[in-house]
Design an enzyme around this catalytic site. Structure first.
Site, mmCIF file in Angstrom:
data_model
loop_
_atom_site.group_PDB
_atom_site.id
_atom_site.type_symbol
_atom_site.label_atom_id
_atom_site.label_comp_id
_atom_site.label_asym_id
_atom_site.label_seq_id
_atom_site.Cartn_x
_atom_site.Cartn_y
_atom_site.Cartn_z
ATOM 1 N N GLY A 41 47.664 -0.688 10.512
ATOM 2 C CA GLY A 41 48.658 -0.533 9.457
ATOM 3 C C GLY A 41 50.022 -1.046 9.857
ATOM 4 N N ASP A 158 42.221 -0.504 24.589
ATOM 5 C CA ASP A 158 43.036 -1.647 24.171
ATOM 6 C C ASP A 158 44.347 -1.665 24.956
ATOM 7 O OD1 ASP A 158 43.584 -3.950 22.802
ATOM 8 O OD2 ASP A 158 44.371 -2.953 21.017
#
Length: 459
Positions: A41, A158
């Site tokens: 987002g 990540d």
């Protein structure tokens, strides 16, 4: 401004928060500016109206609820759940999460120093390098944060320079959008995700993903902080993958310690089983020594801050007391000004009388102490205890002359208990009192009788 490469395509029905930035979000947040886009987002800088002044600026991460797939919705909720459980200085602090209209929102700590990738590129363009001491401190901070996560069986999956942020020159791990909570020690995540420059060989070969993959990514970040470039580079995705899977791990320049290069090679081992855990790296002799140096440094900084704070507090207290005294003086002066001339004259007389009484009291105290000291000196000089050994055993009778002729040095008749002698007596001679003389004679007679009795019994 934060740097993001991932793009999220929202549907036409989604109304982003930025369109209603003037209104309060969740009754307390106002959008200041758009920072960029992340994996799930858009990210905004917001101001918290209900927070303290130094904590008002925060980060709002917005995700479209309606546009997410079911598994993506689970990921977004999982991120909020993970962040709510993490509390560590090297991890971006999570505050709260909520749903606002069509958006799922997460509020996190704001890091004014931007992300690590931005700082690396900035140094590279300026032709500068990070100081070795700074790299070591940052690397240890990341190790501590990763170890904290792994102890709670949390994978980041990540780790990269863009997901590490600076606040007051301290590194903080953020963006847990693709994290996963391992339910068992042998559980391996098989989802293919992450940035290729930091991906481990086992993840690229779909062999599973565990805590050792995070260690590989952390090794790539260490190399990037030292050399200002990726550990494995290529012209395209495939060339990068081939280098990661097949090529040997790169080495640090000779200007860096050999022990640090050894740590890097262990983290970039092709075999996950050969890579040390974050806890093992922290326990290694070289890193542990650097960690102890950091502790000493920050302990001294904390002590200096405490001294500075105490000095500031003392200054505030002194200022407040001075103001209080000044106000009392002004109040007293104002009361005097309200008096009539006769009342002022009476007040002056009372003050003078008080001063005289205080001086007289002080003088009387001094005279009393002086007299007391003089009396003690006289007693110590003129009063000595009579030293007569009446219990000394002897075969010879004790004569009255020996008993009564012992020298006594006291001149204080009243202290010994003697009455005043006749005027014909020589001044300065001590006269023993009748009771005392009688007692001494009695003791002498008793001792003589005992001596005679013992001799008689022998014969």
């Amino acid at each position: 401004m934060l740097r993001f490469q991932e793009i999220v395509n929202h549907g036409p029905s989604f109304t982003p928060i930025s369109t209603c930035s003037k209104a309060l979000i969740a009754g307390r947040y106002t959008v200041q500016q758009k920072l960029g886009r992340g994996s799930f987002g858009t990210v905004y800088l917001v101001k918290d109206k209900k927070a303290k002044d130094e904590e008002q600026l925060k980060v709002l991460k917005e995700t479209s609820v309606g546009d997410l797939k079911p598994d993506e919705t689970v990921e977004a909720n999982l991120e909020a759940l993970l962040l709510s459980r993490l509390d560590h200085p090297a991890i971006v602090k999570f505050f709260t999460s909520f749903v606002e209209g069509e958006s799922f929102c997460i509020i996190t700590e704001y890091c004014e120093g931007r992300d690590l990738d931005f700082n690396i590129q900035e140094y590279k363009e300026a032709g500068k390098v990070f100081p070795e001491s700074q790299i070591i401190e940052w690397f240890i901070q990341l190790l501590l944060g990763v170890n904290y996560m792994h102890e709670r069986r949390i994978l980041h999956r990540d780790l990269k320079a863009k997901n590490i942020f600076l606040k007051n020159n301290f590194l903080k791990i953020g963006d847990f959008g693709v994290s996963r909570l391992l339910m068992g020690s042998c559980d391996l995540a098989t989802t293919f995700t992450g940035t290729p420059f930091y991906m481990s060989p086992e993840a690229l070969q779909h062999q599973g993903y565990d805590t050792k993959s995070d260690i590989w990514s952390l090794g790539c970040i260490l190399y990037e902080m030292c050399c200002l470039e990726h550990a494995f580079t290529g012209h395209n995705f495939l060339s990068v993958v081939l280098k990661i899977v097949e090529d040997d791990a790169p080495s640090l320049p000779d200007s860096y310690p050999r022990k640090l290069n050894t740590v890097l090679h262990s983290m970039l081992s092709k075999d996950p089983a050969m890579r040390p855990s974050a806890a093992e790296i922290l326990r290694s002799s070289y890193i542990d020594g650097q960690l102890q140096n950091m502790k000493c440094k920050f302990t001294n900084m904390i002590k200096e801050d405490q001294v500075l704070n105490s000095q500031k507090e003392a200054a505030h207290i002194i200022t407040a007391m001075q103001k209080k005294v000044h106000l009392q003086t002004l109040r007293a002066l104002s009361e005097v000004q309200k008096m009539t001339p006769r009342e002022r004259m009476r007040l002056r007389k009372l003050n003078i009388a008080d001063e005289k009484a205080k001086k007289l009291k002080q003088l009387a105290e001094e005279k009393y102490q002086e007299n007391l000291k003089r009396m003690q000196e006289l007693r110590s000089r003129n009063f000595h205890q009579v030293n007569i050994d009446v219990l000394h055993e002897s075969d010879q009778p004790i004569s009255e002359h020996l008993i009564t002729s012992q020298p006594v040095t006291s001149l204080d008749y009243l202290s010994v208990g003697c009455k005043k002698q006749a005027d014909s007596e020589t001044p300065g001679r001590l006269c023993m009192s009748d009771p005392m003389e009688h007692d001494l004679r009695t003791l002498a007679s008793m001792k003589q009788a005992c001596s005679l009795r013992s001799k008689t019994s022998i014969h």
